[in-house]
Design a protein around this motif. Structure first.
Motif, mmCIF file in Angstrom:
data_model
loop_
_atom_site.group_PDB
_atom_site.id
_atom_site.type_symbol
_atom_site.label_atom_id
_atom_site.label_comp_id
_atom_site.label_asym_id
_atom_site.label_seq_id
_atom_site.Cartn_x
_atom_site.Cartn_y
_atom_site.Cartn_z
ATOM 1 N N LEU A 118 -3.030 5.226 -5.125
ATOM 2 C CA LEU A 118 -4.099 4.939 -4.159
ATOM 3 C C LEU A 118 -4.675 6.235 -3.620
ATOM 4 C CD1 LEU A 118 -2.898 1.925 -1.994
ATOM 5 C CD2 LEU A 118 -4.622 1.937 -3.786
ATOM 6 N N ASP A 119 -5.996 6.248 -3.459
ATOM 7 C CA ASP A 119 -6.637 7.442 -2.941
ATOM 8 C C ASP A 119 -7.186 7.226 -1.537
ATOM 9 O OD1 ASP A 119 -7.525 10.185 -3.934
ATOM 10 O OD2 ASP A 119 -9.296 9.398 -2.894
ATOM 11 N N TYR A 120 -7.527 5.960 -1.240
ATOM 12 C CA TYR A 120 -8.187 5.666 0.036
ATOM 13 C C TYR A 120 -7.886 4.223 0.392
ATOM 14 C CZ TYR A 120 -12.013 4.285 3.112
ATOM 15 O OH TYR A 120 -12.745 3.775 4.139
ATOM 16 N N ILE A 152 -9.562 2.621 -2.732
ATOM 17 C CA ILE A 152 -9.936 3.313 -3.968
ATOM 18 C C ILE A 152 -8.635 3.553 -4.725
ATOM 19 C CG2 ILE A 152 -10.928 5.382 -4.995
ATOM 20 C CD1 ILE A 152 -12.755 5.612 -2.585
ATOM 21 N N PHE A 153 -8.591 2.971 -5.908
ATOM 22 C CA PHE A 153 -7.391 3.007 -6.736
ATOM 23 C C PHE A 153 -7.522 4.174 -7.704
ATOM 24 C CE2 PHE A 153 -4.443 1.568 -9.977
ATOM 25 C CZ PHE A 153 -3.485 0.825 -9.265
ATOM 26 N N ARG A 154 -6.388 4.859 -7.947
ATOM 27 C CA ARG A 154 -6.404 5.942 -8.944
ATOM 28 C C ARG A 154 -5.919 5.367 -10.263
ATOM 29 N NH1 ARG A 154 -3.474 10.941 -5.793
ATOM 30 N NH2 ARG A 154 -5.158 11.361 -4.312
ATOM 31 N N LEU A 155 -6.861 5.100 -11.132
ATOM 32 C CA LEU A 155 -6.498 4.532 -12.430
ATOM 33 C C LEU A 155 -6.160 5.665 -13.396
ATOM 34 C CD1 LEU A 155 -6.512 1.865 -14.240
ATOM 35 C CD2 LEU A 155 -8.725 2.717 -15.017
ATOM 36 N N PRO A 156 -4.901 5.706 -13.878
ATOM 37 C CA PRO A 156 -4.557 6.778 -14.814
ATOM 38 C C PRO A 156 -5.492 6.750 -16.020
ATOM 39 C CG PRO A 156 -2.618 5.552 -14.152
ATOM 40 C CD PRO A 156 -3.792 4.809 -13.606
ATOM 41 N N LYS A 157 -5.897 7.936 -16.450
ATOM 42 C CA LYS A 157 -6.826 7.978 -17.592
ATOM 43 C C LYS A 157 -6.215 7.335 -18.827
ATOM 44 C CE LYS A 157 -9.677 11.910 -16.436
ATOM 45 N NZ LYS A 157 -9.850 13.351 -16.676
ATOM 46 N N THR A 158 -4.905 7.401 -18.889
ATOM 47 C CA THR A 158 -4.238 6.806 -20.054
ATOM 48 C C THR A 158 -4.443 5.297 -20.088
ATOM 49 O OG1 THR A 158 -2.264 6.754 -18.697
ATOM 50 C CG2 THR A 158 -2.412 8.521 -20.337
ATOM 51 N N ALA A 159 -4.724 4.718 -18.926
ATOM 52 C CA ALA A 159 -4.905 3.262 -18.864
ATOM 53 C C ALA A 159 -6.357 2.862 -19.069
ATOM 54 C CB ALA A 159 -4.436 2.746 -17.515
ATOM 55 N N GLN A 160 -7.219 3.871 -19.132
ATOM 56 C CA GLN A 160 -8.648 3.593 -19.227
ATOM 57 C C GLN A 160 -9.032 3.151 -20.612
ATOM 58 O OE1 GLN A 160 -10.864 7.096 -18.051
ATOM 59 N NE2 GLN A 160 -12.563 5.683 -17.730
ATOM 60 N N LEU A 197 0.837 -1.204 0.000
ATOM 61 C CA LEU A 197 0.000 0.000 0.000
ATOM 62 C C LEU A 197 0.871 1.253 0.000
ATOM 63 C CD1 LEU A 197 -2.753 -1.181 2.521
ATOM 64 C CD2 LEU A 197 -2.840 -1.238 0.019
ATOM 65 N N GLN A 198 1.966 1.161 0.753
ATOM 66 C CA GLN A 198 2.887 2.310 0.764
ATOM 67 C C GLN A 198 3.452 2.576 -0.631
ATOM 68 O OE1 GLN A 198 5.971 1.605 3.623
ATOM 69 N NE2 GLN A 198 4.530 1.834 5.338
ATOM 70 N N ALA A 199 3.905 1.495 -1.273
ATOM 71 C CA ALA A 199 4.521 1.650 -2.594
ATOM 72 C C ALA A 199 3.522 2.210 -3.602
ATOM 73 C CB ALA A 199 5.069 0.307 -3.069
ATOM 74 N N LEU A 200 2.283 1.694 -3.556
ATOM 75 C CA LEU A 200 1.265 2.182 -4.504
ATOM 76 C C LEU A 200 0.915 3.641 -4.207
ATOM 77 C CD1 LEU A 200 -1.102 -0.945 -4.626
ATOM 78 C CD2 LEU A 200 0.402 -0.164 -6.471
ATOM 79 N N TRP A 246 -6.644 10.917 -13.389
ATOM 80 C CA TRP A 246 -7.022 9.542 -13.055
ATOM 81 C C TRP A 246 -8.511 9.443 -12.767
ATOM 82 C CZ3 TRP A 246 -9.056 9.627 -8.099
ATOM 83 C CH2 TRP A 246 -8.635 10.685 -7.271
ATOM 84 N N VAL A 247 -9.011 8.218 -12.762
ATOM 85 C CA VAL A 247 -10.391 7.977 -12.322
ATOM 86 C C VAL A 247 -10.360 6.990 -11.154
ATOM 87 C CG1 VAL A 247 -11.566 8.454 -14.510
ATOM 88 C CG2 VAL A 247 -10.664 6.164 -14.068
ATOM 89 N N ALA A 248 -11.380 7.084 -10.312
ATOM 90 C CA ALA A 248 -11.418 6.236 -9.113
ATOM 91 C C ALA A 248 -12.019 4.877 -9.437
ATOM 92 C CB ALA A 248 -12.242 6.936 -8.039
ATOM 93 N N ARG A 249 -11.369 3.820 -8.951
ATOM 94 C CA ARG A 249 -11.895 2.458 -9.102
ATOM 95 C C ARG A 249 -11.731 1.722 -7.780
ATOM 96 N NH1 ARG A 249 -14.106 4.288 -12.875
ATOM 97 N NH2 ARG A 249 -13.631 3.958 -15.058
ATOM 98 N N ARG A 250 -12.639 0.797 -7.524
ATOM 99 C CA ARG A 250 -12.554 0.053 -6.258
ATOM 100 C C ARG A 250 -11.690 -1.181 -6.413
ATOM 101 N NH1 ARG A 250 -18.643 -0.216 -4.299
ATOM 102 N NH2 ARG A 250 -17.687 -1.904 -3.138
ATOM 103 N N VAL A 251 -10.779 -1.361 -5.466
ATOM 104 C CA VAL A 251 -9.898 -2.533 -5.500
ATOM 105 C C VAL A 251 -9.837 -3.141 -4.100
ATOM 106 C CG1 VAL A 251 -7.524 -3.304 -5.869
ATOM 107 C CG2 VAL A 251 -8.512 -1.612 -7.416
ATOM 108 N N ASP A 252 -10.024 -4.461 -4.003
ATOM 109 C CA ASP A 252 -9.888 -5.171 -2.722
ATOM 110 C C ASP A 252 -8.637 -6.032 -2.751
ATOM 111 O OD1 ASP A 252 -12.316 -4.117 -2.027
ATOM 112 O OD2 ASP A 252 -13.409 -6.019 -2.070
#
Ligand code: UTP
Ligand code: MN
Length: 572
Positions: free
Chosen positions: A377-379, A412-420, A368-371, A490-496
């Protein structure tokens, strides 16, 4: 992932003594307590009495209908004998009694509750003479050809795509609506809809007339489900679905349960407070919103936009790279719906482990630290492992099937828009349905697990049956068509993230692959047929009082005497 709401279980305390008028004096029902949780038993009895049925607190000759979860007559009779001994009624002969009284499965009782009157008893309601444990006999009885008729969804093959989507969408919509109602029997009603849907999903042919579903184990006793199916056959849509989906109550509840971190009870509370929009929530001075709810409101549209397979693959790569640097040799598997072949999901689920027991520890924190350091990571909401010596033995609590005790993080993952992936506006109604938020399943207000409030894996279906040009039912769909994030890269996406040790890995993989219904049926099967507790942590044989180990999913199916089902066959 989904979690239940602990508050919803408290309804039935202190209701034992409440009196109700008797409507059906000729029927005296006794519910056998074996295999039924205490709280559920209380609830079932209360429900029966509230609908005018007579529920006998003890077993005696006046009882006309015995209701039980046990799977063979012999078993019921031996339990009845034991109950009478404990009541010190030595006159009672369970064998003679069983010749006169009806010995029925709980499905008869729940149908009566649903219909609010005694329903006609059919052979399916009667407890069979043969033990289900006798698997060979069971297969024989079901006929050579028909895994689709099998009682448990885990015994059937359930592909992702099937020809009866219009029915299953409607039934799952009604499942969701029942959950949102939080009424006395909402959970069992919800489950009945889901079981019926699961049965239809395993059917290779399209249903074209009401009789087509009569052979299906989960539907043949349920009149309500049959009514929904007939309605769709007749009119092309379900009036019930249409009515509910247009009701302000439903629209409000689905708006609020779409807020990350906001479960059913909190949503209901907000509705009761007169709040009708996210702006109302934001403007309210009295609400003390949790950290996750604030995020849920901020990123409402993005978190309710389904994650695509391509996006998930990008996140998988990013996570795997970090994990490999932190603890070489670890495994990072994308589980959940994507592993079952889905093209989209409400979140991405990662199961992380290491082949050497113990080496899975201390991965999550540094990951989590590295991300976070990389701005991805946003949350985060981290939950430590609560596994202990009795975890495997206890199995999964049937009312909280989705919860396990692993170390995990909801994020909550910050997905770069370029990856969308490019999102295409579409007029295809099915596609619009897919974009409607999977409403959340938990009320986390009480606990730190607030971010656990999450979609139950089912998108809100049934709306494809609506007239989209009329009514506001599409408003959420409209919101979701816009993938917004102005000014952000980026856009927000949920990741578990879930961390499992090697010794429990196969069980964790089975559990996290889902579907939720598949897990539920497999656990139910293990319990009812084999007297074993199955969970995401292990398998416990209650007859021999020992746990059974497996290193692979195939190994678990073998221990359970079940045919192996590939992840893409577990879409019930
Ligand atoms: P999800 O809720 O993410 O469902 O849980 P899904 O099937 O992936 O659906 P989408 O595609 O995101 O919409 C994934 C699986 O993990 C299990 C759930 O039961 C489900 O099968 N699970 C969840 C557990 O086994 N334990 C938990 O604590 C939580
Ligand atoms: Mn998922």
């Amino acid at each position: 992932m989904a979690a239940p709401d602990p508050k919803r279980r408290k309804h039935f305390h202190n209701k034992e003594s409440e009196e109700f008028p008797v409507k059906f004096p000729d029927i005296i029902i006794f519910i056998v307590n074996a295999r039924i949780q205490k709280i559920r038993l209380k609830k079932l009895r209360y429900l029966g009495r509230s609908k005018g049925f007579v529920l006998s607190p003890e077993l005696n000759e006046s009882v006309t209908h015995v209701v039980s979860e046990l799977s063979s007559r012999d078993h019921v009779i031996s339990v009845l004998q034991r109950i009478c001994r404990s009541q010190r009624n030595n006159e009672f002969n369970a064998f003679e009694f069983a010749q006169k009284a009806e010995l029925l499965s709980l499905s008869w009782y729940t149908s009566c509750m649903e219909e609010e009157k005694p329903v006609e008893i059919t052979d399916e309601h009667r407890i069979p003479a043969k033990k289900l444990l006798d698997l060979d006999a069971l297969e024989e009885q079901e006929g050579e050809d028909k895994p689709i008729n099998r009682r448990f969804a885990c015994q059937r093959i359930t592909p992702l795509n099937h020809p009866n989507k219009k029915f299953t969408d409607a039934l799952e919509f009604l499942e969701r609506a029942a959950e949102l109602r939080m009424g006395d029997n909402s959970r069992s009603r919800a489950l009945a809809f889901r079981k019926a849907s699961a049965a239809l999903k395993a059917l290779p042919e399209e249903v074209t007339k009401p009789e087509d579903v009569d052979k299906l184990y989960e539907i043949r006793g349920g009149n309500h489900c049959k009514r929904v199916i007939s309605d769709i056959l007749e009119k092309g849509y379900s009036s019930e679905v249409k009515g509910i989906s247009r009701s302000p109550w439903y629209q409000n509840m689905s708006l609020f349960t779409g807020v990350y971190g906001c479960g059913i009870s909190t949503s209901a509370k907000w509705c009761q407070m007169g709040l009708r929009s996210l702006d109302d929530v934001k403007a309210s001075y009295v609400l003390n919103l949790t950290r996750s709810q604030l995020k849920g409101i901020e990123f409402y549209d993005e978190l309710n936009t389904l994650v695509t397979k391509e996006e998930a693959a990008w996140i998988h790569d990013a996570v795997s790279r970090e994990v490999a640097a932190i603890r070489p040799g670890s495994t990072v598997v994308m589980t959940g719906g994507f592993l079952r072949g889905k093209e989209t999901g409400h979140d991405v689920d990662f199961l992380i482990s290491h082949p050497e027991e113990g080496k899975e520890k201390d991965i999550l924190g540094p990951l989590l630290q590295a991300l976070t350091k990389k701005g991805l990571l946003d949350y985060t909401d981290i939950q430590n492992s609560t596994v202990n010596n009795t975890t495997v033995q206890k199995g999964a609590d049937p009312s909280r099937y989705t919860l396990d005790r692993y170390e995990r993080c909801f994020s909550i993952f910050r997905l770069p828009k370029t990856a969308q992936s490019i999102r295409v506006e579409t007029s295809d109604p099915e596609r619009t349905v897919e974009q409607i938020p999977a409403a959340m399943d938990v009320d986390p207000a009480s606990e730190s697990s607030d971010a656990a409030a999450s979609a139950n894996g089912s998108v809100i279906p049934g709306l494809s049956l609506l007239d989209k040009t009329n009514g506001s039912a599409t408003s959420e769909g409209d919101i979701l068509q816009k993938t917004v994030a102005p000014g952000r890269s980026w856009v927000a996406r949920r990741v578990d993230f879930v961390i499992a040790p090697a010794s429990q890995y196969a069980f964790a993989q089975l559990g996290w692959t889902g579907s939720k219904m598949f897990n539920r049926s497999m656990r139910d099967y293990a319990n009812k047929v084999l007297n074993m507790n199955l969970s995401s942590h292990g398998l416990f044989d209650k007859t021999n009082n020992c746990s059974l180990t497996a290193n692979t999913e195939e190994g678990i199916f073998e221990l359970l005497k079940l045919e192996y089902r590939k992840p893409e066959e577990r879409n019930c």
